[in-house]
Design an enzyme around this catalytic site. Structure first.
Site, PDB file in Angstrom:
ATOM      1  N   TYR A  95      66.870 103.470  60.704  1.00 32.89           N
ATOM      2  CA  TYR A  95      67.605 104.719  61.285  1.00 32.89           C
ATOM      3  C   TYR A  95      69.209 104.305  60.501  1.00 32.89           C
ATOM      4  O   TYR A  95      70.186 105.424  60.816  1.00 32.89           O
ATOM      5  CB  TYR A  95      67.744 104.093  62.564  1.00 32.89           C
ATOM      6  CG  TYR A  95      66.670 103.340  63.485  1.00 32.89           C
ATOM      7  CD1 TYR A  95      65.510 104.868  63.349  1.00 32.89           C
ATOM      8  CD2 TYR A  95      66.277 102.548  64.585  1.00 32.89           C
ATOM      9  CE1 TYR A  95      64.326 104.413  64.460  1.00 32.89           C
ATOM     10  CE2 TYR A  95      65.405 102.360  65.328  1.00 32.89           C
ATOM     11  CZ  TYR A  95      64.489 103.869  64.944  1.00 32.89           C
ATOM     12  OH  TYR A  95      63.592 103.179  65.522  1.00 32.89           O
TER      13      TYR A  95
ATOM     14  N   THR B 247      78.202 105.925  82.947  1.00 32.35           N
ATOM     15  CA  THR B 247      77.107 106.491  84.724  1.00 32.35           C
ATOM     16  C   THR B 247      75.377 106.780  83.848  1.00 32.35           C
ATOM     17  O   THR B 247      74.659 105.819  84.482  1.00 32.35           O
ATOM     18  CB  THR B 247      77.592 107.797  84.983  1.00 32.35           C
ATOM     19  OG1 THR B 247      78.788 107.545  85.315  1.00 32.35           O
ATOM     20  CG2 THR B 247      76.552 107.679  86.075  1.00 32.35           C
TER      21      THR B 247
ATOM     22  N   ASN C  90      53.222 102.095  66.550  1.00 30.24           N
ATOM     23  CA  ASN C  90      52.191 103.681  65.770  1.00 30.24           C
ATOM     24  C   ASN C  90      50.926 103.132  65.496  1.00 30.24           C
ATOM     25  O   ASN C  90      50.407 103.915  64.427  1.00 30.24           O
ATOM     26  CB  ASN C  90      53.055 104.051  64.674  1.00 30.24           C
ATOM     27  CG  ASN C  90      54.569 104.389  65.341  1.00 30.24           C
ATOM     28  OD1 ASN C  90      54.359 104.991  66.509  1.00 30.24           O
ATOM     29  ND2 ASN C  90      55.175 104.209  64.901  1.00 30.24           N
TER      30      ASN C  90
ATOM     31  N   GLU D  43      66.895 118.345  69.096  1.00 27.44           N
ATOM     32  CA  GLU D  43      67.413 118.442  68.506  1.00 27.44           C
ATOM     33  C   GLU D  43      66.726 118.545  66.725  1.00 27.44           C
ATOM     34  O   GLU D  43      66.905 118.846  65.815  1.00 27.44           O
ATOM     35  CB  GLU D  43      68.838 117.198  68.233  1.00 27.44           C
ATOM     36  CG  GLU D  43      68.016 116.167  67.619  1.00 27.44           C
ATOM     37  CD  GLU D  43      68.913 115.057  68.299  1.00 27.44           C
ATOM     38  OE1 GLU D  43      69.660 114.439  67.537  1.00 27.44           O
ATOM     39  OE2 GLU D  43      69.540 115.023  69.484  1.00 27.44           O
TER      40      GLU D  43
ATOM     41  N   SER E 182      63.393 114.201  73.642  1.00 29.70           N
ATOM     42  CA  SER E 182      64.275 113.082  72.231  1.00 29.70           C
ATOM     43  C   SER E 182      64.118 114.462  70.660  1.00 29.70           C
ATOM     44  O   SER E 182      64.748 113.882  70.084  1.00 29.70           O
ATOM     45  CB  SER E 182      63.671 111.806  72.041  1.00 29.70           C
ATOM     46  OG  SER E 182      63.387 111.069  72.740  1.00 29.70           O
TER      47      SER E 182
ATOM     48  N   LEU F 224      74.851 104.909  81.075  1.00 30.85           N
ATOM     49  CA  LEU F 224      73.940 103.953  81.014  1.00 30.85           C
ATOM     50  C   LEU F 224      73.720 102.451  82.108  1.00 30.85           C
ATOM     51  O   LEU F 224      72.341 101.969  82.024  1.00 30.85           O
ATOM     52  CB  LEU F 224      75.634 103.111  79.970  1.00 30.85           C
ATOM     53  CG  LEU F 224      75.530 103.729  78.519  1.00 30.85           C
ATOM     54  CD1 LEU F 224      76.721 102.410  78.034  1.00 30.85           C
ATOM     55  CD2 LEU F 224      74.643 102.892  77.660  1.00 30.85           C
TER      56      LEU F 224
END
EC number: 1.1.1.307
Length: 330
Positions: free
Chosen positions: A50, A276, A167, A224, A221, A278
């Site tokens: 990440y 909110t 995975n 993008e 998810s 969250l």
């Protein structure tokens, strides 16, 4: 606000709801982690790949310094990347990741993919990604059993309290469980109504592994990432089966999707930078779905996987040129 936990086979308690750190921007990551801690999140799911573990650690350090939490209140998860499967690479990279986070141990350290790639020196490129220095996908010959033995040593050294996998298929789990001295505590998989993987979830839980779902909102998810399947698949947030249940319970579609998982003892790791949402995402164990509602959501299964790294990173063609065939990960 707190969340229920699931007891791992290592004896530790893992929160059923955590905060996922995939695609959290470096510029905002420290603040997002800090705000999530303030909102009540205690599990943070990170990874070498990440590329934001330093910033994650900064958010944790700020919260600890201000007395909001103690280190022992948190459940920090990270993952071993494919380029570090060689047994002699596991401990050094784990120590680097711990240093990036600014902590002495991981609550859970996971093998990210059951794929060993050629080693890339962190001093050359970090995180390494999927490609080697020559911009090709190059595999290592290290088998999982050697990597797992090195993972077990992390537990011996108290660098990781629990270890797990991500995975993995049922077949790989069966093999791993035949020889593991320290059994995997968790299995993390893509899991949402379009990809329920019911038999895999059932098998893992039967064997005493806690299951964590990533990408609980399905195609959302991956929009993008320009993934064709994600753009061509109806959003779960707008699916009539989901919205009807949400309206009935006075909850958001996101809360229904998360509750569908947690009510079956599957942990979830959503993220948001909206205060909110969250709070809403964390509050997904205070209501129950009816058995018929769980069944109707599960019936949406298409066996549709979005997290196919080959498709996402657009190097299928280079694989075909290199090997003469498509090399699937799943």
């Amino acid at each position: 606000m707190s969340t229920p936990t699931v007891k791992l086979n290592s004896g530790y308690e893992m929160p059923l709801v955590g905060f996922g750190l995939w695609k959290v921007n470096n510029d905002t990551c420290a603040d997002q982690v800090y705000e999530a801690i303030k909102a009540g999140y205690r599990l943070f799911d990170g990874a070498c790949d990440y590329g934001n573990e330093v910033e994650c650690g900064q958010g944790v350090a700020r919260a600890i310094k201000e007395g909001i939490v103690k280190r022992e209140d948190l459940f920090i998860v990270s993952k071993l990347w494919n380029s570090f499967h060689d047994s002699e690479r596991v401990e050094p990279i784990c120590r680097k990741q711990l240093a990036d986070w600014g902590v002495d141990y991981f609550d859970l350290y996971i093998v990210h993919f059951p794929i060993a790639l050629k080693y890339v020196d962190p001093a050359v490129r970090y995180p390494p990604g999927w490609m080697s220095e020559n911009d090709k996908l190059e595999f290592s010959n290290t088998p999982i059993h050697e990597t797992w033995a090195a993972m077990e040593k992390l537990v011996d050294l108290k660098l990781a309290r629990s270890i797990g996998v991500s995975n993995f298929s049922a077949q790989l789990l069966m093999d791993l469980l035949r020889y593991a001295r320290v059994r995997p505590s968790t299995l993390q998989i893509e899991h949402h109504p379009y990809l329920t993987q019911k038999r895999l979830v059932d098998y893992a839980q039967k064997e005493g592994l806690a299951v964590t779902a990533y990408s609980s909102f399905g195609p959302l998810s991956f929009l993008e990432l320009n993934l064709k399947d994600a753009h061509e698949t109806p959003l779960l947030f707008e699916h009539p089966a989901i919205t009807a249940i949400a309206e009935k319970h006075g909850k958001t579609p996101a809360q229904v999707l998360l509750r569908w998982a947690t009510q079956r003892k599957v942990a979830v790791i959503p993220k948001s930078n909206n205060p909110t949402r969250l709070a809403q995402n964390l509050d997904v164990t205070s209501f129950n779905l009816e058995a018929s509602e769980i069944e109707s959501i599960s019936a949406l299964d298409r066996n549709l996987r979005f997290n196919d790294p080959l498709a996402i990173t657009n190097f299928v063609s280079s694989l075909c040129a290199q090997y003469g065939f498509y090399a699937p990960i799943f």
